[in-house]
Design an enzyme around this catalytic site. Structure first.
Site, PDB file in Angstrom:
ATOM      1  N   PRO A 561       0.955  -1.302  -0.080  1.00 31.05           N
ATOM      2  CA  PRO A 561       0.076   0.027  -0.013  1.00 31.05           C
ATOM      3  C   PRO A 561       0.926   1.435  -0.092  1.00 31.05           C
ATOM      4  CG  PRO A 561       0.380  -0.581   2.321  1.00 31.05           C
ATOM      5  CD  PRO A 561       1.167  -1.526   1.344  1.00 31.05           C
ATOM      6  N   ASP A 562       2.165   1.220  -0.519  1.00 30.92           N
ATOM      7  CA  ASP A 562       3.013   2.335  -0.249  1.00 30.92           C
ATOM      8  C   ASP A 562       2.510   3.557  -0.728  1.00 30.92           C
ATOM      9  OD1 ASP A 562       4.251  -0.156  -0.177  1.00 30.92           O
ATOM     10  OD2 ASP A 562       6.003   1.019   0.318  1.00 30.92           O
TER      11      ASP A 562
END
Length: 773
Positions: A561-562
């Site tokens: 989910p960066d």
């Protein structure tokens, strides 16, 4: 956590009218949790409906009351009192004509209008239809998900592309609102869900993780063997664990943990590339783990400083001590709404269903930001931005001109958060040092594709924050800064003197954002948290698997989910800057990447609690083979109308037979022309050349003076009437602007700079280049 009465929601007083009804209600949810007053509006001829509300929409709307606009005068009054309008009418539809966004824009020039559509409104694709699989296909994400020889695998989360796009949309809306408060001018944002999903979920030309081993994400494909070596998942006595061996130090810890086996004593294993391609090493680690439990391996791995995480089911993750202690969920009764799962036809639920919902994904000043924790009395509506209004503007058409951001961020989350500010006009100064370089840099004397993508529009100053003299210089930079960005493990920023508690004494108006894997508190706070470990611990990896191959995990080639966590951090910073205009003081925001991810499964979690039956497809849906090697097309037939439209194209043939006779692009075009949602599974190399992205100016090519070849980078961020394309500032070498910034921002003379460079307090690009490699 602070007491509720001490909490001042950063968007308190901001008024938002929300005409969305589907998954993009997630935009309003994000703004509401930060304190904005969201009024869902039912407008006759536009979005008024008696249909049951999908479960995900009900979750996004909890705590909100729908308002019906009774007549044009009532609606005009609502618009006059609003700061933001969010709408999603279908392009060229009767609803779009009835709403008349252009007329609203003319009558309310200070209003920020976020106009959401699947494919944007200024393109020949504007009437195309999107669904979750179609968006995954056209962003290229599906080309990197799954096992070669099988159909690509749609990631978990029924509305994941919409949820990540919502974070980007919220950033755009608040950045334009912040600028409106100093210029008086609103804007009309043409927001494409497809572009938002492409840039925010798993961008093919964005920043990639350190385990890419020099292979750009745009060149990566589904490769089962490589995926297992990249972020290995190891079977153990009671399930699986994931282990990351990215640094030399981590490998040395693994070597000790294994008992220093002679066959791996060769120094060649200090090389990341060697470790990522060694089948023998992976086999040895597998044999070592086989008789141990997940808990034992996690404890031993952490003790040896080897990043290790159990692959948990979602239920296990939610029951974990960490998630429980952090208080991410609270049971809420969804009142006055007829619930029906978005994909179910006969499983309707009555009113008053109680489900767990996320209590916000950001902590503001140590307080979880949510409508469930907001004080009852909102602040006054914001009128002007006196602090930013006094700043000099370059008048280049960018909403964050005049802001200064100090960027200590590293790897993907860190690079993207600062890059968003730079792309939108802020002066972003990256503070770094060659003793602990950003893992994205690789060779300090050149610029990689992924570094160019994540650090454009920044300047670099080399400062050693480990020593008092370096911290003193950084604190002088803080005096004239607005935002400080960090994404270290909890405690590191404080050790470097760059935490909010320290910096607010220097500059009471400073806004500090920290992003970490699991948040600043809780049993897992100190864990080394790379994205793959976060996915494993949060229950996402376990769900990213084929139904019939539950132990064949397929989430290795992704950086989720960066990128979306970076948007959440940027949104929190912008919200705090808006609050600063009201209060004169800054604030602190913390983002736990694991919580961002788990929040994207809120509808699935609620459905499990409500024991909703599994979806039974009545119409063709899925991924179908097309003509060519590894060619696929995603097709979604949502209802009987779509089914009839499909039959006008394919006749009575089975859909899989028909798609096999067509190219993926050809099948997509024919189906979309009939109104059927379809998307060719694009490979990363295809994306910049597809006509849609060309029309939208989504990419540009740059030749960096320190790069090895021309790079394709993202281009347009906000597409609106007033916002310009991002500047062309190229990513800097480490310390490339040290002398310039020391003179400009610190007021140092040439002799002083020379002394500090000689003492190792400051670092220039010449010093870095002279270091032995």
């Amino acid at each position: 956590m602070q007491h509720q009465n001490d909490y001042d929601p950063p968007l308190s007083g901001v008024r938002v009218l929300d005409l969305t009804t589907g998954p993009m209600t997630a935009v309003g949810r994000l703004l509401a949790d930060l304190g904005a007053h969201i009024s869902p509006v039912a407008l006759q001829g536009v979005n008024a409906s008696d249909d049951p509300v999908p479960l995900d929409t009900a979750i996004n709307r909890h705590g909100m009351s729908t308002v019906t606009a009774h007549d044009p005068g009532h609606w005009a009054g609502m618009l006059a009192g609003a700061d933001i309008l969010i709408e999603e009418t279908a392009p060229d539809s009767a609803a779009e004509a009835a709403l008349d966004v252009r007329g609203i824009r003319t009558a309310n020039p200070a209003l920020v209008i976020l106009s959401v559509s699947d494919f944007g409104r200024d393109t020949r694709f504007r009437n195309w239809q999107a669904t979750t699989p179609v968006l995954h296909a056209l962003t290229s994400q599906l080309s990197r998900s799954g096992i070669p020889g099988r159909e690509p695998l749609v990631p978990p989360g029924r509305n994941l592309p919409y949820q990540v796009a919502a974070a980007q949309a919220a950033v755009f809306a608040v950045s334009v609102l912040l600028d409106r408060l100093r210029t008086g001018e609103g804007d009309l944002i043409d927001f494409s869900v497809l572009e938002g999903a492409m840039q925010t979920l798993d961008p093919p030309y964005g920043t990639a993780g350190t385990a890419s081993a020099g292979v750009a994400l745009s060149a990566q494909k589904r490769n089962w063997a490589a995926e297992q070596l990249r972020y290995p998942i190891i079977a153990c006595r009671d399930g699986h664990v994931r282990i990351c061996l990215l640094s030399k130090r981590q490998w040395q810890g693994m070597f000790e943990w294994l008992g220093r086996p002679a066959e791996f004593a060769d120094p060649k294993y200090d090389s990341l590339r060697e470790r990522l391609t060694s089948v023998e090493l992976l086999g040895a680690i597998g044999r070592f783990c086989a008789d141990k439990t997940r808990a034992e391996l996690e404890e031993q791995g952490q003790r040896h400083r080897v990043p290790t995480a159990a692959v948990l089911s979602l239920a296990e993750a939610l029951r974990s001590e960490h998630v429980t202690e952090r208080g991410l969920f609270r049971n809420v009764e969804l009142r006055d709404v007829e619930l029906r799962d978005v994909e179910l036809r006969d499983a309707e639920l009555g009113t008053g269903a109680t489900v767990p919902v996320p209590v916000g994904v950001v902590e503001i000043d140590g307080h979880r930001a949510s409508t469930l924790t907001c004080p009852a009395t909102p602040a006054a509506r914001p009128v002007r931005a006196s602090i930013l209004g006094a700043r000099t503007r370059r008048d280049e058409g960018l909403p964050l001109e005049g802001l200064r951001v100090l960027d200590l961020g590293v790897i993907v989350v860190g690079s993207d958060t600062g890059r968003l500010f730079g792309d939108l006009g802020a002066d972003v100064v990256k503070i770094e040092n060659s003793a602990f370089p950003d893992g994205l840099r690789g060779n300090l004397a050149s610029i990689s594709h992924t570094y160019a993508a994540g650090h454009r529009n920044k300047r670099s100053i080399g400062i050693d924050l480990r020593i008092a003299e370096g911290q003193a210089l950084a604190h002088r930079l803080v005096e004239s800064a607005d935002v400080v960005l960090t994404n270290f493990k909890p405690g590191v920023a404080a050790a470097l003197g760059m935490d909010h508690a320290t910096l607010r004494r220097i500059n009471p108006g400073i806004v500090v954002v920290d992003s970490s894997a699991f948040g600043p508190t809780g049993p897992w706070a100190d864990r080394l948290g790379y994205g793959p470990l976060v996915r494993a611990a949060a229950g996402f990896t376990d769900r990213w698997a084929y139904p019939v191959s539950r132990d064949a995990f397929c989430d290795a080639v992704t950086v989720y989910p960066d990128h979306v966590a970076a948007r959440i951090g940027a949104l929190a910073a912008l919200a705090l800057l808006l609050r600063r205009e009201r209060t004169g003081t800054g604030g602190a925001a913390s983002v736990a990447q694991s919580e961002v991810m788990i929040s994207h499964l809120a509808a699935e979690i609620a459905a499990d609690v409500l024991d909703l039956p599994e979806h039974r497809h009545e119409h063709p849906w899925g991924l179908f083979p097309a003509k060519g090697d590894d060619a696929w097309v995603a097709v979604t037939v949502r209802d009987d109308a779509d089914d009839r439209a499909l039959r006008t194209v394919i006749g009575d043939r089975p859909l899989a037979q028909w798609t096999a006779d067509h190219s993926a692009g050809g099948a997509m075009d024919l189906l979309q022309s009939a109104g059927v949602p379809a998307g060719a599974v694009l490979h990363a190399a295809d994306v910049p050349h597809w006509a849609y992205y060309i029309e939208r100016r989504a990419f540009r090519e740059e030749l960096h003076p320190h790069g090895r070849e021309p790079y394709i980078l993202e281009n347009v961020q906000i597409r609106s009437e007033r916002i310009a394309d991002p500047p062309l500032g190229q990513a800097p070498l480490l310390g490339e602007q040290t002398r310039e910034l020391a003179a400009e921002l610190l007021g140092l003379g040439a002799a002083e700079i020379d002394e500090l460079v000689a003492a190792g307090v400051l670092e220039t690009v010449a010093q870095v280049a002279a270091q032995p490699r």
